[in-house]
Write a protein that holds these residues in place. Structure first.
Motif, PDB file in Angstrom:
ATOM      1  N   VAL A   1     -15.538  -1.615 -12.555  1.00 49.00           N
ATOM      2  CA  VAL A   1     -15.574  -0.823 -11.326  1.00 49.00           C
ATOM      3  C   VAL A   1     -15.784   0.649 -11.656  1.00 49.00           C
ATOM      4  O   VAL A   1     -16.581   1.344 -11.021  1.00 49.00           O
ATOM      5  CB  VAL A   1     -14.275  -1.026 -10.503  1.00 49.00           C
ATOM      6  CG1 VAL A   1     -14.200  -0.033  -9.346  1.00 49.00           C
ATOM      7  CG2 VAL A   1     -14.207  -2.456  -9.972  1.00 49.00           C
ATOM      8  N   ASP A   2     -15.061   1.130 -12.660  1.00 48.26           N
ATOM      9  CA  ASP A   2     -15.185   2.545 -13.061  1.00 48.26           C
ATOM     10  C   ASP A   2     -14.664   2.670 -14.482  1.00 48.26           C
ATOM     11  O   ASP A   2     -13.489   2.415 -14.748  1.00 48.26           O
ATOM     12  CB  ASP A   2     -14.373   3.433 -12.110  1.00 48.26           C
ATOM     13  CG  ASP A   2     -14.734   4.914 -12.267  1.00 48.26           C
ATOM     14  OD1 ASP A   2     -14.927   5.365 -13.418  1.00 48.26           O
ATOM     15  OD2 ASP A   2     -14.813   5.608 -11.240  1.00 48.26           O
ATOM     16  N   SER A   3     -15.515   3.065 -15.396  1.00 50.65           N
ATOM     17  CA  SER A   3     -15.143   3.116 -16.813  1.00 50.65           C
ATOM     18  C   SER A   3     -14.257   4.304 -17.168  1.00 50.65           C
ATOM     19  O   SER A   3     -13.748   4.391 -18.284  1.00 50.65           O
ATOM     20  CB  SER A   3     -16.393   3.132 -17.697  1.00 50.65           C
ATOM     21  OG  SER A   3     -17.185   4.270 -17.396  1.00 50.65           O
ATOM     22  N   SER A   4     -14.069   5.231 -16.219  1.00 49.16           N
ATOM     23  CA  SER A   4     -13.143   6.334 -16.488  1.00 49.16           C
ATOM     24  C   SER A   4     -11.712   5.812 -16.380  1.00 49.16           C
ATOM     25  O   SER A   4     -11.467   4.724 -15.878  1.00 49.16           O
ATOM     26  CB  SER A   4     -13.363   7.478 -15.496  1.00 49.16           C
ATOM     27  OG  SER A   4     -13.152   7.052 -14.163  1.00 49.16           O
ATOM     28  N   GLN A   5     -10.767   6.592 -16.853  1.00 53.57           N
ATOM     29  CA  GLN A   5      -9.388   6.102 -16.913  1.00 53.57           C
ATOM     30  C   GLN A   5      -8.719   6.079 -15.534  1.00 53.57           C
ATOM     31  O   GLN A   5      -8.896   6.973 -14.716  1.00 53.57           O
ATOM     32  CB  GLN A   5      -8.582   6.977 -17.878  1.00 53.57           C
ATOM     33  CG  GLN A   5      -9.059   6.848 -19.317  1.00 53.57           C
ATOM     34  CD  GLN A   5      -8.255   7.697 -20.272  1.00 53.57           C
ATOM     35  OE1 GLN A   5      -7.620   8.667 -19.872  1.00 53.57           O
ATOM     36  NE2 GLN A   5      -8.293   7.339 -21.546  1.00 53.57           N
TER      37      GLN A   5
ATOM     38  N   ALA B   1      -6.389  -0.622  -5.126  1.00 51.30           N
ATOM     39  CA  ALA B   1      -7.430   0.244  -4.554  1.00 51.30           C
ATOM     40  C   ALA B   1      -6.935   1.659  -4.242  1.00 51.30           C
ATOM     41  O   ALA B   1      -7.650   2.641  -4.527  1.00 51.30           O
ATOM     42  CB  ALA B   1      -8.025  -0.409  -3.304  1.00 51.30           C
ATOM     43  N   PRO B   2      -5.737   1.830  -3.656  1.00 54.50           N
ATOM     44  CA  PRO B   2      -5.297   3.200  -3.337  1.00 54.50           C
ATOM     45  C   PRO B   2      -5.140   4.108  -4.558  1.00 54.50           C
ATOM     46  O   PRO B   2      -5.080   5.334  -4.413  1.00 54.50           O
ATOM     47  CB  PRO B   2      -3.936   2.979  -2.655  1.00 54.50           C
ATOM     48  CG  PRO B   2      -3.962   1.571  -2.165  1.00 54.50           C
ATOM     49  CD  PRO B   2      -4.775   0.822  -3.158  1.00 54.50           C
ATOM     50  N   PHE B   3      -5.103   3.519  -5.752  1.00 50.99           N
ATOM     51  CA  PHE B   3      -4.870   4.309  -6.966  1.00 50.99           C
ATOM     52  C   PHE B   3      -6.155   4.511  -7.775  1.00 50.99           C
ATOM     53  O   PHE B   3      -6.111   4.913  -8.937  1.00 50.99           O
ATOM     54  CB  PHE B   3      -3.801   3.640  -7.824  1.00 50.99           C
ATOM     55  CG  PHE B   3      -2.533   3.340  -7.073  1.00 50.99           C
ATOM     56  CD1 PHE B   3      -1.660   4.353  -6.725  1.00 50.99           C
ATOM     57  CD2 PHE B   3      -2.233   2.042  -6.672  1.00 50.99           C
ATOM     58  CE1 PHE B   3      -0.504   4.091  -6.015  1.00 50.99           C
ATOM     59  CE2 PHE B   3      -1.086   1.765  -5.968  1.00 50.99           C
ATOM     60  CZ  PHE B   3      -0.219   2.803  -5.628  1.00 50.99           C
TER      61      PHE B   3
ATOM     62  N   GLU C   1     -15.045   0.118  -3.763  1.00 48.47           N
ATOM     63  CA  GLU C   1     -15.411  -1.105  -4.479  1.00 48.47           C
ATOM     64  C   GLU C   1     -14.207  -2.038  -4.637  1.00 48.47           C
ATOM     65  O   GLU C   1     -14.317  -3.259  -4.441  1.00 48.47           O
ATOM     66  CB  GLU C   1     -16.000  -0.753  -5.848  1.00 48.47           C
ATOM     67  CG  GLU C   1     -16.372  -1.946  -6.712  1.00 48.47           C
ATOM     68  CD  GLU C   1     -17.555  -2.738  -6.179  1.00 48.47           C
ATOM     69  OE1 GLU C   1     -17.889  -3.776  -6.799  1.00 48.47           O
ATOM     70  OE2 GLU C   1     -18.151  -2.354  -5.151  1.00 48.47           O
ATOM     71  N   MET C   2     -13.057  -1.492  -4.977  1.00 50.48           N
ATOM     72  CA  MET C   2     -11.842  -2.301  -5.119  1.00 50.48           C
ATOM     73  C   MET C   2     -11.457  -2.913  -3.771  1.00 50.48           C
ATOM     74  O   MET C   2     -11.024  -4.071  -3.698  1.00 50.48           O
ATOM     75  CB  MET C   2     -10.701  -1.452  -5.667  1.00 50.48           C
ATOM     76  CG  MET C   2     -10.893  -0.979  -7.093  1.00 50.48           C
ATOM     77  SD  MET C   2     -10.766  -2.296  -8.325  1.00 50.48           S
ATOM     78  CE  MET C   2      -8.971  -2.411  -8.495  1.00 50.48           C
ATOM     79  N   THR C   3     -11.621  -2.150  -2.715  1.00 49.80           N
ATOM     80  CA  THR C   3     -11.300  -2.660  -1.377  1.00 49.80           C
ATOM     81  C   THR C   3     -12.236  -3.804  -1.006  1.00 49.80           C
ATOM     82  O   THR C   3     -11.804  -4.828  -0.457  1.00 49.80           O
ATOM     83  CB  THR C   3     -11.410  -1.526  -0.336  1.00 49.80           C
ATOM     84  OG1 THR C   3     -10.508  -0.480  -0.700  1.00 49.80           O
ATOM     85  CG2 THR C   3     -11.066  -2.034   1.056  1.00 49.80           C
ATOM     86  N   LYS C   4     -13.513  -3.656  -1.316  1.00 51.53           N
ATOM     87  CA  LYS C   4     -14.483  -4.720  -1.027  1.00 51.53           C
ATOM     88  C   LYS C   4     -14.161  -5.986  -1.823  1.00 51.53           C
ATOM     89  O   LYS C   4     -14.203  -7.107  -1.301  1.00 51.53           O
ATOM     90  CB  LYS C   4     -15.897  -4.243  -1.344  1.00 51.53           C
ATOM     91  CG  LYS C   4     -16.978  -5.265  -0.989  1.00 51.53           C
ATOM     92  CD  LYS C   4     -18.369  -4.729  -1.263  1.00 51.53           C
ATOM     93  CE  LYS C   4     -19.423  -5.778  -0.871  1.00 51.53           C
ATOM     94  NZ  LYS C   4     -20.816  -5.298  -1.138  1.00 51.53           N
TER      95      LYS C   4
END
Length: 695
Positions: free
Chosen positions: A427-431, A387-389, A398-401
């Motif tokens: 979660v996020d399609s960007s890199q 999540a921090p990255f 979202e990663m934290t949840k």
């Protein structure tokens, strides 16, 4: 006479040297246990001839907490690594991870009171220790255990040892989590103090990860209280350093591109071949044994001639898989590594106890393709650690949840069978270019060999090993995600290549079939053999009863092949009964023609009893056929002491067969149901009842 005395002295000196080398496990002479460990570890920056004294190692590296693991497939090792990192990052412990087979344990009685030992122990097979935990297990549970100060068990020699324990088991096996239970009891009996509950994870119920997470929080709380630890905000601290090499090209001679050892890198194969050093074996035959288009079952013949690999009927063969190109590309693309996928990297431990999981220097592509289990199940803890990255605050939230909410994670990730790259994409399609590659190496399992029951007889074909494997594919209801088994689909690709199949995988899976540096001429696969206790009786006249639906019939093909050969050689072969089941006789009836052939050879000594679950009008399974033949089964077991074998699915079929057998014995011997269950347990204990099952 003088010459004889001199010769005696020479022989005695040689025997003494060999004995010392054996009992010091080779370390006295600087010889590693694994003949290839020297070159492998030196390539990773480690020193040869390392100490087997764990206290000495902890002092040298200034550690106060050691996390031991007993692991067969890598899961226990992963949990040990996670506990080590968490202890360091959250509580300031100076931790190290240790393979149980790397150390001796006679000096545990001098384990300092201000240090902590954590044991993460998987139970293997029928309540057995994993291969790397055998020596440790036999030592601490032995009748005459003796420590460096000579303390006997009743003198509580381990009073200074504080320990934590977590076990990995499967409730479909009779000896559920027996390793952690027996080791815990042995250590406590010797005076050691356990902190927190001994945790137990259940792979059979599919709750291993949640069992681990639920256990560790109260364990850390009690540990903090007992040891006076103060929790701090956990910040990622890398265990490994990744250096991109500008001085090396990917085709340089010293760069590993997926080779498992130095000999392979140098273009040679040298045995012995084992779980550290596979043999690159030619597949001399491959064919489809199902007759339907939407399901595959492969029969393969693997040539081991000239390798000195040996097997006996009933053993397992390990296949070393390669990740599918589609998933390698997905992983590389979401991390933004596409432009430097072939960049050479060196991986080093940041302290002397850190273990680099694969040879180095290598490339991003090679590490991901050949060494990282990128298609494996994802843990909540690992998602939380990433999540921090995240590329932005919404993705981080979202990663934290996902990491904190068990039900949300189950709905979004576990139930969908997503791998880590798929999670990141959704979660996020960007890199996700901020994720350090080190955290991925540390958090993703090393890809493990997969074991298959050998489906041939070593008496009939000692240089050729047969395997029978159903190609795994899971279609997720309400989703477009199709989960493909890593190894079986790799084998399918090899079979397609061998036959020039014009219709490759419809889901776009591709593999590096020719291997690292294109060194696998023809169709080859890396393998080694693991010996098993699943064996025919030494006396061929003894009756056997086998229950093996689906691909569970694999070892029984080898059993019957062997008995047919013995009969042809004039030996007296006992009753050979096979209960076999599949869906439909016209679709997935494995080896139908072969059974007819063996029937011609064995005559009335071979009986095949089939159960076709979908041929109607009602579903019929092997356990029902067993009940229908109860009188015959009981007679062979009671009067002729027949061996009873089960191979296949542990969770449903094997448990049902166990229950039916208890009922058969109860009804036909006039004893209580409880007594019937006791008799079945006694059969297991005496090896009259043997299982080769999987969950």
């Amino acid at each position: 006479m003088a010459q004889l005395d001199t010769l005696d002295l020479i022989v005695l000196a040689i025997l003494l040297a060999g004995t010392v080398a054996y009992f010091t496990k080779g370390t006295y002479w600087g010889i590693p246990k694994d003949p290839y460990a020297g070159s492998y570890s030196l390539a990773n920056g480690a020193k040869a001839g390392k100490t087997r004294n764990i206290l000495e190692k902890m002092d040298e590296s200034e550690k106060n907490c050691i996390v031991f693991y007993g692991s067969q497939t890598g899961t226990a090792e992963d949990y040990a690594s996670r506990l080590s990192k968490e202890g360091s990052q959250r509580f300031g412990l100076k931790t190290m991870v240790a393979d149980l087979e790397d150390y001796d344990y006679e000096n545990l009685d001098t384990f300092p009171e201000d240090k902590l030992a954590i044991f993460v122990l998987a139970t293997y097979g029928e309540g057995e220790p994993t291969d790397n935990a055998v020596d440790f297990y036999e030592f601490v549970t032995g009748q005459d255990v003796s420590f460096s100060n000579g303390g006997a068990a009743d003198e509580k020699p381990l009073e200074s040892l504080k320990f934590v324990a977590f076990g990995l088991g499967n409730n479909t096996y009779e000896h559920y989590n027996s390793m952690v239970r027996r080791v815990n009891d042995a250590l406590v009996k010797l005076g050691a103090s356990r902190i927190g509950k001994a945790g137990e994870g259940d792979d059979g119920a599919g709750t291993m990860e949640e069992d681990f997470l639920a256990w560790k929080e109260p364990m850390w709380a009690e540990l903090s209280e007992k040891l006076g630890l103060e929790e701090r905000e956990a910040v990622y601290e890398p265990v490994l350093s990744i250096t991109e090499r500008e001085d090396l090209d990917a085709d340089a001679d010293e760069v590993y591109l997926g080779e498992p050892s130095k000999h392979h890198l140098e273009g040679s194969q040298k045995g012995p071949y084992d779980s550290h050093n596979p043999y690159i074996a030619p597949i001399v035959e491959s064919r489809e044994v199902f007759t339907v288009k939407d399901r595959n079952c492969l029969h393969m013949e693997i040539d081991v001639k000239g390798s000195n690999l040996t097997y006996t009927t009933g053993d397992h063969i390990a296949v070393w898989p390669t990740n599918a190109g589609k998933e390698v590309d997905r992983f590389i693309n979401i991390l933004g590594l596409a432009e430097k996928r072939h960049k050479v990297i060196s991986v080093k431990g940041l302290d002397s106890t850190a273990k680099v999981p694969f040879p180095t220097p290598t490339t991003y592509d090679a590490a991901i393709r050949y060494h990282m289990e990128i298609c494996g199940a994802v843990s909540r803890q690992f998602v939380s650690s990433l999540a921090p990255f995240a590329p932005n605050e919404n993705s981080k939230a979202e990663m934290t949840k996902l990491g904190n909410d068990k039900d949300y994670f189950s709905d979004k990730v576990s139930s969908q069978y997503l791998n880590i790259a798929q999670v990141l994409e959704r979660v996020d399609s960007s890199q996700w270019t901020n994720i350090p590659f080190s955290i991925l190496i540390e958090g993703i399992h090393k890809i493990q060999p997969r074991y298959y029951s050998i489906s041939s007889s070593s008496l009939v074909q000692k240089d050729k090993i047969s395997i029978t494997a159903v190609v795994e594919e899971i279609r997720i209801p309400g989703s477009d995600n199709i989960v493909k088994g890593v190894t079986t689909n790799y084998l399918l690709a090899l079979k397609q290549k061998q036959h020039g199949d014009p219709h490759p995988d419809p889901h776009g899976l591709t593999y590096s079939i020719t291997g690292p540096r294109n060194k696998y001429d023809g169709i080859h696969v890396p393998v080694h053999v693991r010996h098993s206790n699943f064996k025919l009786p030494s006396d061929p006249s003894k009756p056997i009863i086998m229950v093996g639906p689906g691909s569970g019939v694999a070892p029984f093909r080898g059993f019957i092949q062997e008995r047919a050969a013995q009969a042809q050689a004039g030996e007296n072969v006992g009753q050979t009964i096979l209960f076999y089941g599949c869906r439909r006789a016209s679709e997935d009836y494995l080896y139908k023609e072969e059974w007819e052939h063996y029937k011609q050879i064995l005559g009335d000594k071979f009986t095949l009893i089939t159960a076709f679950s979908r041929d109607g009008p009602k579903k019929v399974y092997v356990q029902q056929r067993l009940q229908e033949n109860a009188a015959l089964v009981n007679q062979l077991l009671e009067k002729e002491k027949s061996n009873f074998y089960v191979c296949g699915d542990a969770a449903n079929m094997a448990r049902a067969v166990n229950d039916v057998l208890g009922k058969i014995i109860s009804e036909h011997r006039g004893v209580s149901p409880e007594k019937g269950e006791e008799i079945v347990k006694a059969m297991r204990a005496s090896n009259q009842y043997q299982e080769d099952v999987w969950s």
